[in-house]
Design an enzyme around this catalytic site. Sequence first.
Site, PDB file in Angstrom:
ATOM      1  N   LYS A  13       0.827  -1.217   0.000  1.00 24.08           N
ATOM      2  CA  LYS A  13       0.000   0.000   0.000  1.00 24.08           C
ATOM      3  C   LYS A  13       0.859   1.265   0.000  1.00 24.08           C
ATOM      4  O   LYS A  13       0.630   2.189  -0.775  1.00 24.08           O
ATOM      5  CB  LYS A  13      -0.909   0.050   1.251  1.00 24.08           C
ATOM      6  CG  LYS A  13      -1.821  -1.145   1.424  1.00 24.08           C
ATOM      7  CD  LYS A  13      -2.734  -0.981   2.640  1.00 24.08           C
ATOM      8  CE  LYS A  13      -2.009  -0.921   3.962  1.00 24.08           C
ATOM      9  NZ  LYS A  13      -1.462  -2.208   4.425  1.00 24.08           N
ATOM     10  N   ARG A  88      -9.686   0.716   8.445  1.00 24.43           N
ATOM     11  CA  ARG A  88      -9.379  -0.671   8.786  1.00 24.43           C
ATOM     12  C   ARG A  88     -10.543  -1.370   9.478  1.00 24.43           C
ATOM     13  O   ARG A  88     -10.451  -2.562   9.738  1.00 24.43           O
ATOM     14  CB  ARG A  88      -8.167  -0.700   9.711  1.00 24.43           C
ATOM     15  CG  ARG A  88      -6.826  -0.870   8.990  1.00 24.43           C
ATOM     16  CD  ARG A  88      -5.739  -0.799  10.033  1.00 24.43           C
ATOM     17  NE  ARG A  88      -4.519  -1.450   9.711  1.00 24.43           N
ATOM     18  CZ  ARG A  88      -3.432  -0.847   9.242  1.00 24.43           C
ATOM     19  NH1 ARG A  88      -3.470   0.428   8.930  1.00 24.43           N
ATOM     20  NH2 ARG A  88      -2.325  -1.521   9.062  1.00 24.43           N
ATOM     21  N   ARG A 127      11.594  -6.143   4.468  1.00 16.85           N
ATOM     22  CA  ARG A 127      11.208  -4.730   4.310  1.00 16.85           C
ATOM     23  C   ARG A 127      12.107  -3.832   5.158  1.00 16.85           C
ATOM     24  O   ARG A 127      12.359  -4.100   6.325  1.00 16.85           O
ATOM     25  CB  ARG A 127       9.748  -4.543   4.722  1.00 16.85           C
ATOM     26  CG  ARG A 127       9.317  -3.081   4.665  1.00 16.85           C
ATOM     27  CD  ARG A 127       7.853  -2.913   4.530  1.00 16.85           C
ATOM     28  NE  ARG A 127       7.097  -3.294   5.707  1.00 16.85           N
ATOM     29  CZ  ARG A 127       5.822  -2.985   5.889  1.00 16.85           C
ATOM     30  NH1 ARG A 127       5.176  -2.313   4.949  1.00 16.85           N
ATOM     31  NH2 ARG A 127       5.179  -3.365   6.968  1.00 16.85           N
ATOM     32  N   ARG A 155      11.084  -2.004  10.576  1.00 19.15           N
ATOM     33  CA  ARG A 155      10.026  -1.596  11.504  1.00 19.15           C
ATOM     34  C   ARG A 155       9.910  -2.618  12.628  1.00 19.15           C
ATOM     35  O   ARG A 155       9.943  -3.822  12.378  1.00 19.15           O
ATOM     36  CB  ARG A 155       8.693  -1.526  10.748  1.00 19.15           C
ATOM     37  CG  ARG A 155       8.394  -0.140  10.238  1.00 19.15           C
ATOM     38  CD  ARG A 155       7.192  -0.112   9.374  1.00 19.15           C
ATOM     39  NE  ARG A 155       6.000  -0.694   9.989  1.00 19.15           N
ATOM     40  CZ  ARG A 155       4.794  -0.636   9.448  1.00 19.15           C
ATOM     41  NH1 ARG A 155       4.634  -0.029   8.289  1.00 19.15           N
ATOM     42  NH2 ARG A 155       3.760  -1.170  10.029  1.00 19.15           N
ATOM     43  N   ARG A 166      -0.810  -9.157  13.369  1.00 18.88           N
ATOM     44  CA  ARG A 166      -1.362  -8.129  12.468  1.00 18.88           C
ATOM     45  C   ARG A 166      -2.147  -8.789  11.332  1.00 18.88           C
ATOM     46  O   ARG A 166      -3.186  -8.281  10.904  1.00 18.88           O
ATOM     47  CB  ARG A 166      -0.230  -7.244  11.919  1.00 18.88           C
ATOM     48  CG  ARG A 166       0.399  -6.382  13.022  1.00 18.88           C
ATOM     49  CD  ARG A 166       1.727  -5.803  12.591  1.00 18.88           C
ATOM     50  NE  ARG A 166       1.610  -4.824  11.544  1.00 18.88           N
ATOM     51  CZ  ARG A 166       2.553  -4.575  10.637  1.00 18.88           C
ATOM     52  NH1 ARG A 166       3.684  -5.260  10.652  1.00 18.88           N
ATOM     53  NH2 ARG A 166       2.379  -3.655   9.737  1.00 18.88           N
TER      54      ARG A 166
HETATM   55  P1  AMP Z   1       0.672   0.343   8.978  1.00 17.29           P
HETATM   56  O1  AMP Z   1       1.853   1.255   8.883  1.00 17.29           O
HETATM   57  O2  AMP Z   1      -0.490   0.779   8.134  1.00 17.29           O
HETATM   58  O3  AMP Z   1       1.029  -1.111   8.769  1.00 17.29           O
HETATM   59  O4  AMP Z   1       0.135   0.460  10.508  1.00 17.29           O
HETATM   60  C1  AMP Z   1       0.985   0.124  11.596  1.00 17.29           C
HETATM   61  C2  AMP Z   1       0.142  -0.022  12.854  1.00 17.29           C
HETATM   62  O5  AMP Z   1      -0.502   1.218  13.150  1.00 17.29           O
HETATM   63  C3  AMP Z   1      -0.990  -1.044  12.777  1.00 17.29           C
HETATM   64  O6  AMP Z   1      -0.555  -2.367  13.039  1.00 17.29           O
HETATM   65  C4  AMP Z   1      -1.943  -0.517  13.844  1.00 17.29           C
HETATM   66  O7  AMP Z   1      -1.477  -0.827  15.149  1.00 17.29           O
HETATM   67  C5  AMP Z   1      -1.809   0.995  13.674  1.00 17.29           C
HETATM   68  N1  AMP Z   1      -2.790   1.532  12.684  1.00 17.29           N
HETATM   69  C6  AMP Z   1      -2.509   2.106  11.492  1.00 17.29           C
HETATM   70  N2  AMP Z   1      -3.625   2.475  10.866  1.00 17.29           N
HETATM   71  C7  AMP Z   1      -4.649   2.121  11.678  1.00 17.29           C
HETATM   72  C8  AMP Z   1      -6.069   2.203  11.584  1.00 17.29           C
HETATM   73  N3  AMP Z   1      -6.663   2.735  10.489  1.00 17.29           N
HETATM   74  N4  AMP Z   1      -6.804   1.715  12.611  1.00 17.29           N
HETATM   75  C9  AMP Z   1      -6.227   1.180  13.708  1.00 17.29           C
HETATM   76  N5  AMP Z   1      -4.893   1.046  13.860  1.00 17.29           N
HETATM   77  C10 AMP Z   1      -4.113   1.511  12.857  1.00 17.29           C
END
Ligand code: AMP
Length: 211
Positions: A13, A88, A127, A155, A166
Amino acid sequence: MRLLLIGPPGSGKGTQADRIHDRLGTPHISSGDMLREAVGQGTPLGQEADQYMSRGALVPDNLVIDIIIERISCPDALEGFLLDGFTRTVTQAKALEEALTRSGSKIDHVIAFDVPDEEIVVRSAGRRIDPTTGYIYHLEFNPPPPEVASRVVQRSDDNAGTLQKRLRKYHKETSPILGYFASKGLLTTVNGVGSVDEVEERIFAALKCLM
Ligand code: AMP
């Protein structure tokens, strides 16, 4: 264009949002990046979000909804945005729709990335992020150039245990919103397996009618 990018962790994404931004100039808004920034700054939001993010859980809807609604109200996002990682949950989807309706706009389209879990595991292990530019690399498939290689970092939530949590969260809580958006005729599912260029072309083929 108001576009949502939805997919499991590590499905591409963020990488594709950067590509779309480069081609269309539409601002790339990543809920994960915004939360990580808050965690890094140690703000009250960051301290609370960190308790969920560090164990691979979703941050509570009310916290994420507030920061995203505020962000898309900024002048640069008034004509359009690419939301990466938001929405989400169905609660987030409905809150976004309500906020957009209040401002006289709507979601134009939702792209879902289809990538099998086994591929996600391989991708996440390799990554790496450039902390200076935020650019995303993969040690094998998209290696960082020599001048960047020494500063890229992994990360903390890309470790195998957190990644499995996740992925489970994605299948349980995020997959249902695909049906929600499909029922509104807003969803295109794109095969996210292949090179970055190939996936980019699939996305632009899907968006052709909207541009
Ligand atoms: P990402 O960078 O999109 O993989 O997000 C990393 C982490 O941030 C996720 O595993 C969640 O803990 C939190 N997070 C990001 N976006 C959301 C969202 N829309 N709703 C809830 N938690 C989020």
